[in-house]
Structure formats: structure tokens, C-alpha cells
Design a protein around this motif. Sequence first.
Motif, PDB file in Angstrom:
ATOM      1  N   VAL A  14       0.845  -1.203   0.000  1.00  0.00           N
ATOM      2  CA  VAL A  14       0.000   0.000   0.000  1.00  0.00           C
ATOM      3  C   VAL A  14       0.875   1.246   0.000  1.00  0.00           C
ATOM      4  O   VAL A  14       1.641   1.476   0.935  1.00  0.00           O
ATOM      5  N   ALA A  16       0.850   4.638   0.789  1.00  0.00           N
ATOM      6  CA  ALA A  16      -0.044   5.510   1.547  1.00  0.00           C
ATOM      7  C   ALA A  16       0.175   6.982   1.203  1.00  0.00           C
ATOM      8  O   ALA A  16      -0.766   7.760   1.154  1.00  0.00           O
ATOM      9  N   PRO A  35     -10.553  11.851   1.473  1.00  0.00           N
ATOM     10  CA  PRO A  35     -11.442  10.805   1.998  1.00  0.00           C
ATOM     11  C   PRO A  35     -10.693   9.807   2.866  1.00  0.00           C
ATOM     12  O   PRO A  35      -9.471   9.904   3.025  1.00  0.00           O
ATOM     13  N   ASN A  36     -11.389   8.861   3.412  1.00  0.00           N
ATOM     14  CA  ASN A  36     -10.754   7.807   4.219  1.00  0.00           C
ATOM     15  C   ASN A  36      -9.671   7.107   3.410  1.00  0.00           C
ATOM     16  O   ASN A  36      -9.859   6.797   2.241  1.00  0.00           O
ATOM     17  N   GLY A  39      -4.379   9.067   3.077  1.00  0.00           N
ATOM     18  CA  GLY A  39      -2.987   9.181   3.502  1.00  0.00           C
ATOM     19  C   GLY A  39      -2.742  10.373   4.421  1.00  0.00           C
ATOM     20  O   GLY A  39      -1.592  10.709   4.712  1.00  0.00           O
ATOM     21  N   LYS A  40      -3.805  10.974   4.906  1.00  0.00           N
ATOM     22  CA  LYS A  40      -3.667  12.153   5.776  1.00  0.00           C
ATOM     23  C   LYS A  40      -2.909  11.799   7.053  1.00  0.00           C
ATOM     24  O   LYS A  40      -1.945  12.455   7.427  1.00  0.00           O
ATOM     25  N   SER A  41      -3.380  10.754   7.724  1.00  0.00           N
ATOM     26  CA  SER A  41      -2.748  10.391   9.002  1.00  0.00           C
ATOM     27  C   SER A  41      -1.310   9.939   8.794  1.00  0.00           C
ATOM     28  O   SER A  41      -0.436  10.220   9.618  1.00  0.00           O
ATOM     29  N   GLN A  80      -5.568  11.067  15.575  1.00  0.00           N
ATOM     30  CA  GLN A  80      -6.933  10.790  15.143  1.00  0.00           C
ATOM     31  C   GLN A  80      -7.669   9.903  16.151  1.00  0.00           C
ATOM     32  O   GLN A  80      -8.819  10.148  16.483  1.00  0.00           O
ATOM     33  N   GLU A 157      -8.243  15.208  12.404  1.00  0.00           N
ATOM     34  CA  GLU A 157      -9.689  15.104  12.600  1.00  0.00           C
ATOM     35  C   GLU A 157     -10.074  15.333  14.063  1.00  0.00           C
ATOM     36  O   GLU A 157     -10.607  14.461  14.725  1.00  0.00           O
TER      37      GLU A 157
HETATM   38  N1  LIG Z   1      -0.139   0.651   9.994  1.00  0.00           N
HETATM   39  C1  LIG Z   1      -0.571   0.446   8.735  1.00  0.00           C
HETATM   40  N2  LIG Z   1      -0.282  -0.725   8.117  1.00  0.00           N
HETATM   41  C2  LIG Z   1      -0.690  -0.946   6.862  1.00  0.00           C
HETATM   42  N3  LIG Z   1      -1.365  -0.071   6.133  1.00  0.00           N
HETATM   43  C3  LIG Z   1      -1.682   1.120   6.682  1.00  0.00           C
HETATM   44  C4  LIG Z   1      -1.308   1.426   8.022  1.00  0.00           C
HETATM   45  N4  LIG Z   1      -1.757   2.658   8.303  1.00  0.00           N
HETATM   46  C5  LIG Z   1      -2.385   3.092   7.210  1.00  0.00           C
HETATM   47  N5  LIG Z   1      -2.347   2.174   6.229  1.00  0.00           N
HETATM   48  C6  LIG Z   1      -2.896   2.329   4.877  1.00  0.00           C
HETATM   49  O1  LIG Z   1      -2.379   3.511   4.338  1.00  0.00           O
HETATM   50  C7  LIG Z   1      -3.380   4.208   3.642  1.00  0.00           C
HETATM   51  C8  LIG Z   1      -3.519   5.607   4.192  1.00  0.00           C
HETATM   52  O2  LIG Z   1      -4.010   5.527   5.521  1.00  0.00           O
HETATM   53  P1  LIG Z   1      -4.205   6.817   6.426  1.00  0.00           P
HETATM   54  O3  LIG Z   1      -4.545   6.353   7.774  1.00  0.00           O
HETATM   55  O4  LIG Z   1      -3.001   7.665   6.293  1.00  0.00           O
HETATM   56  O5  LIG Z   1      -5.456   7.522   5.736  1.00  0.00           O
HETATM   57  P2  LIG Z   1      -6.302   8.761   6.258  1.00  0.00           P
HETATM   58  O6  LIG Z   1      -6.286   9.720   5.166  1.00  0.00           O
HETATM   59  O7  LIG Z   1      -5.814   9.220   7.563  1.00  0.00           O
HETATM   60  O8  LIG Z   1      -7.742   8.114   6.379  1.00  0.00           O
HETATM   61  P3  LIG Z   1      -8.910   8.443   7.443  1.00  0.00           P
HETATM   62  O9  LIG Z   1      -9.634   9.619   6.975  1.00  0.00           O
HETATM   63  O10 LIG Z   1      -9.746   7.237   7.377  1.00  0.00           O
HETATM   64  O11 LIG Z   1      -8.263   8.638   8.761  1.00  0.00           O
HETATM   65  C9  LIG Z   1      -4.645   3.380   3.757  1.00  0.00           C
HETATM   66  O12 LIG Z   1      -4.795   2.629   2.583  1.00  0.00           O
HETATM   67  C10 LIG Z   1      -4.382   2.476   4.906  1.00  0.00           C
HETATM   68  O13 LIG Z   1      -5.014   1.251   4.679  1.00  0.00           O
END
Ligand SMILES: Nc1ncnc2c1ncn2[C@@H]1O[C@H](COP(=O)(O)OP(=O)(O)OP(=O)(O)O)[C@@H](O)[C@H]1O
Lengths: 308, 438
Positions: A14, A16, A35-36, A39-41, A80, A157
Motif C-alpha cells: 500500500v 499511503a 477521503p478515508n 494518507g492524511k494520518s 486521530q 480530525e
Molecule cells: N499501519 C498500517 N499498516 C498498513 N497499512 C496502513 C497502516 N496505516 C495506514 N495504512 C494504509 O495507508 C493508507 C492511508 O491511511 P491513512 O490512515 O493515512 O489515511 P487517512 O487519510 O488518515 O484516512 P482516514 O480519513 O480514514 O483517517 C490506507 O490505505 C491504509 O489502509
Amino acid sequence: MLTVDDVYKSYGDVEAVRGVSLSLAPGEILGLLGPNGAGKSTLLGMISGLLAPDRGTIELPGAGDPRDPQARRSLGLAPQSLSLYEELTAEENLRFLGTLYGFSGRQLAGRVEYCLELAGLEARKRDRVTTFSGGMKRRLNLACALIHDPPLLLLDEPTVGVDPQTRAHLFDQIERLRDNGKGVIYATHYMEEASRLCRRVAIVDHGRLLALDRVQDLIERYGGQSSVRIVLKQQPPPSLSLPGTWQDGIVSWETDTPLDDLVRLAGGGLEWEEVAIRGPDLETVFLKLTGRSLRDDTEQPAAHGAGG
Amino acid sequence: MIRVWRTATTLATKDLRLLMRDRLALFFVVGIPILYGLFFGAISGAFQSGDASLAIAIVDEDQSPWSKRFVEILKKEPEKNEWRTSMTRREALDACRRGDLVAAIVLPRGFGENAGIFFQEAPTLLVAVDPSRNAEKGLVTGILMQAMGKLAADRLRDQTSMKQSLDESIRRLQSDTSMSLPSRLALIAALKSFRNFFDQLQQTSDENQTEQGPDFEFVHIEQLEIARREKTDALGSPLSNVQTAWDISFPQATIWGILGCATTFAVSLVRERRQGSLLRLQVAPLRPPTIVAGKALACFVSVVAVITMMLVLGMALGMRPRRPLLLIPAMLATAFCFTGIMACIATIGKSEESVSGAAWGANIVMAMFGGGMIPLAFLPSWMQGIGYVDPVRWAILILEGAIWREFTWGEAAVPLAVLSSVGIVALALGGTILRRKL
Ligand SMILES: Nc1ncnc2c1ncn2[C@@H]1O[C@H](COP(=O)(O)OP(=O)(O)OP(=O)(O)O)[C@@H](O)[C@H]1O
Ligand SMILES: [Mg+2]
């Protein structure tokens, strides 16, 4: 003050975060909208030193690499997911973190006081976090990021599950922090929040930075036309040419000049019960950039009670 | 360095505060050991030894034919027992005190004179039993009684054969003409009176065997003190080093509190990850080793606190540590050792459930082979062998050493060294893995 230069991060297969670059000035709130799973987090994790980027560099305000513990003094992260000691009281959580950052005595007490006030938890400061409501925990989670008064705030968030009044209170607080010269990155998938708080917004999807600009500029560039929708009182006069489709007494269309259109229709003898004009917004910008709606992934919490 | 220390203290204080608020964890750390100590203290001696082989020293200070015979008989007693016969009294008592032997039996000078002869004053046997194995005391006494009975039978058989040879001599004298008559008669009379004496002896002993007179004593067993201090009265008073049953049950019980601490802090590290608070620590200006150090310090402090608490409670019940100074290094080494073990356990799993499950599994095994559950003496010898690599065994030993075994610094060195080494290795190993995981 903060510069992120072409960073990448993968979890196994993945990807991210893929080549994100951005910078932040003091006194600025930068929205990170996506969106979810965008990759923000992950991006915030790299900026806060929790994750090492696979590629690219991150420079913290006046301090350097966030992987260096001392450099991390200049940032505060509100994760988050709630990150609190549930069996400690609100005050103890703050005191503990403050002590870790080297505060003591009156200075520590002052910081704790400030954070409790910011979170609106003075009255509950001696209660254990387990006894708090979700929104109260969320507020404390944010306050904990501020205990050491860092110049850079990373808020992931921070308003999930917070009621409208509290949300407004938090927004006021965040704006106050901005006015005091803090730099804030505000990750969210609520465009309303982003457009209300942020001067500039970065739109991310699938790990890529799709656009980064002032909200107004984004809308001008990608927003397109306004949509207008009127509910008619009676049959339209046959001589009048309608600008859009007419169905079940409702006419809707898209236009660059919604008011001119309405004036023309009124002059032509059209009467309506209701009219709604929706100008282009970040939602339309996002739709344009990704071909998807933000709301497909998540619902606005405000929508729950109101029923649409 | 000072900053690291300060930070670690902050982290540890937080952890200890959390521990104080976690009722279940507190029960494991404080409640269980107290219950255990009181329970086993109260029922001490109620155990019965099963198949255990006992290591017992016999010191023959008499070196008479009958004392030697007694030793031979003893050695044929339950053969599985391990008899040591080449020790001096001092060596045997020391070994007993250190816990290497279950008991030491001393045959004092003069033992052979009366041993096994009825209606003489019963011979004295001196017996010292490792106080932690009080349960085996009855067993040892039983073995001695049995051996004494056999000795008596041997002696009796001896009398019968003497009677026969007397009869034979009398018959020969009567028909022997080479000797002058007066001297022949005098000799026969003397032999006959001998013969009568034996008859009488046999008669009374037969009666005794059927009646078991109440004041008859096969052997007089005196308890020998294994205390280090020399007594002017070498035969020793029945005062034992162990003053109360708590002396035995509390070191054992303390182990459970220590294991509880190690488990609690191992689990708390995983819990911090789950509840996200670890994230805050990672974002704070701390290095991963400092975070591990904070946990370690909390574990160390709580182990010291548990040991102190158990000591205070034991002392309130009458326990009087005989080497109070030794308690300090004993506590520190034990706390250090189990802090290391905590660090290793913390690396085992990813969830609180898996870590606490693995931890209690490990605890039970360690306690089992280390004598934390059942006194070591009750275990088959191969299991006792395993105990030598079990930190629980060494922790119990050093605590006992300070409480009643009266270890010298030299004797304390081995357990202290073992505990510290295990602590260093485990802390290095666990700490390295944890640091990488953070
Ligand atoms: N520890 C991890 N191990 C494997 N994949 C991860 C891990 N953390 C995040 N991912 C993957 O990385 C990608 C980005 O995740 P991230 O949490 O950064 O998204 P986000 O923008 O913060 O989403 P959300 O709005 O749901 O919080 C996603 O596809 C997620 O499945
Ligand atoms: Mg996220």
C-alpha cells in the motif's frame, strides 16, 4: 516554518503517501482534505516523527528532522484516535505530559490551566477520563497537544463526534492559536470545516497531493457552475423557455449566472415556492479533481440528527 | 543523564499511579501474595511427601561397631534417598541450612553403647531438618525409628547367638577333663549367670514388644539447631531458626507478587500501544530507550515495594529476618532480575490478552520449577535440576537466606550473582527488542 519535500511512505504494497510536498507559514491553518485512506494520518505521522518517510525530507520549524527527539518539541500532535490515559484524570493527563516536556511548578500549573480552559474541562478536571463523554475526550485529546505550547500543531480530525457548540468553541480556540502565530495543519474530510478554518487547503487522494491552494482559488479554478433548483407554484407559462429540466414541479439547472437567470424567469411570469442556489464549493472541487464525492465515503455528523 | 532519569521517573510515577487504580492488577500484585503467604503459613506441615527423594547427611561421631551398623541400616532404608556420610557435623548443618540437604542426622559419641538394647537409657540421635521442609520432618523421624527397630532386632539376634555359644561352652567345659574341677565349676557358674542374664533380658524385651510400654523409648531424637552461632550446649535446644510458619511461606508468597508486577508492567506497555498513549510518548521529545527505562523503573520500584510490604506484614506476624542487611541486596537483585524478565515478556505479544496469557504461562512454569508453588523437596530430582536455571528458585533462596537461612555474604554471592546476571541479560535482550518495536 514547516517544509515537506516530496515524501513517500508505503506499508508493504500500500502506497499511503506518494510524493507530497507542502509548506506552512506561521499563523496559517492549512487544511488537509481527503477521503478515508487518502494518507492524511500517514503524512501527519511522518511530520510528527512517528514514521520515517521512505523518501523525501521534512523540516520542522527551526529545529530540523522530526526523527530527532529535541526537534519534536516544536510540534504538538492531536492523534486521530484518542490517546489518553483513561484511568488518570484530565488534569493528571496534562500534568504528566507537561512534566515530560520539562515543565514544572507554576509554569506547569499555568499550562495545565490553559489547556483545561481551552478544552472547556475545568469543571471536570479531577474526573477520570473513563467517565468522560466522547466529545469531552476528544477535547482533551486536542488539549494534550498544546500542553508544551508548540509553534506547530498537527490536528488529525480533531472534531469527530463533537457537538456543534463544542465544535464552534474549538474553532474559536484554533483561530485564536493561529492569531497567536501558530502554524496548524488540520486534517479532515469535512469540507465545511476546511473552508471555514483554512486559508489554504491541500486536497489528497490515494496518497497524492491533487491540489494545494487558497480555498477561493481552488473553487474558481475547479468549482465550475452554480446549481439552481426551484419548486414551482403552478405550471410554467408555455411561452417561457426553461433553462433546465422540469420534472414533478421542480426545475433545476447549472449556470455561471444564477441571479440573472432567476430575474429573467420571474420577468417571464414564473412563480415559485422555493428556490435554492448552491455555489461551487470544495465538494465540487473535490468531485472535479477525483471524480468522486467526499460524501460517498463518509457522512457529515451534522446530517445524522437533521435527517438530511 | 539527569534529564533521562527525571523523565524515566515521570514515566514510572505515572505507571505506578495507574497501577494503584487498576484493582485487578493490584489484586495480583498485593492480594495474591498475601493470601498465599497466609494460607501456606497456616497449613504449613500439612503436606505429605510423595515420591520425593531426600538428601540426608549422616554424621557418625561415635564410630563404634553399632553406630556403624546403624549407618548401614539407614543406607538401606528407602533406597531412593541420597545419603551423605562423609561430612562433619558442621558441614552437614551448613548444607542443611543452605537448603542443599533436607536433614542432617548426627550419631553423637556414645550412641553405640545403648543403641538397640531394650531397657537401657535410649540413645540420643541429633537431627536437624531444613525448616522449609518441615513437612519431611515426620518422614525423617519415621525412617530413623524404622532403622532403630532393625538395629534392635540385630542386637537381639546377637544376644541369641551369644546364648547359644554360652550353652555350647558350658557343655564343653562340663566334659572337659583337662581343666581342674574347681576352676571348671567356677567358670561354668559364671557362664550360667551370664546365660540367665540374657534370658531375663530377652524375656523383658519380649514383653515390651507386645505391650509397647508407654515410657519406652527406642531412641531419643533431639532437634539440632542449624543456626550459625555456636552453642555451648552442642546437643542443642529444640529451638529452630525458623520462628514462625510465615518465615517459610512469605518468601514463597512474595514471588507471586513479584511475578504479578512483572506481568502488570509487561501488559501495560502493550496497553499503552492499544490506547494510543504510547503515541504521545513517541511524539514527546523522548528516545525509545527512555520509554523502556520508564517502564523498567516502575516495575523495579513496584517489586521492591511488594517485597517490603510482604516483609512488613511477615514481621507483624512475628517473622524476624536474621540478616536484615542482606535483605537490601536481595531485594535489589530480585527486583532487577524480574524487571528484565518483564521486558522480555513485554516483547512476546501484540495484544494485552496475548501478553498476559503468555506471562502467566511463564509465571506458572517458573513458579512450579522454582519452588514458588510447592516446596522444591516435593519435586522429583530431575525437576529440581531445572530449578537451577529458574530465577524464582534463586529469588526464594536469597530471601530465605536473609530471613532465616542466615547466609554469609559468601553464600549469598551465588544467588545474588545469578539474579543480577539474569537481570542484565534479560534487560538487554528485552530492552533491545522493545526499543526497536517502539
Ligand atoms: N499501519 C498500517 N499498516 C498498513 N497499512 C496502513 C497502516 N496505516 C495506514 N495504512 C494504509 O495507508 C493508507 C492511508 O491511511 P491513512 O490512515 O493515512 O489515511 P487517512 O487519510 O488518515 O484516512 P482516514 O480519513 O480514514 O483517517 C490506507 O490505505 C491504509 O489502509
Ligand atoms: Mg486518518
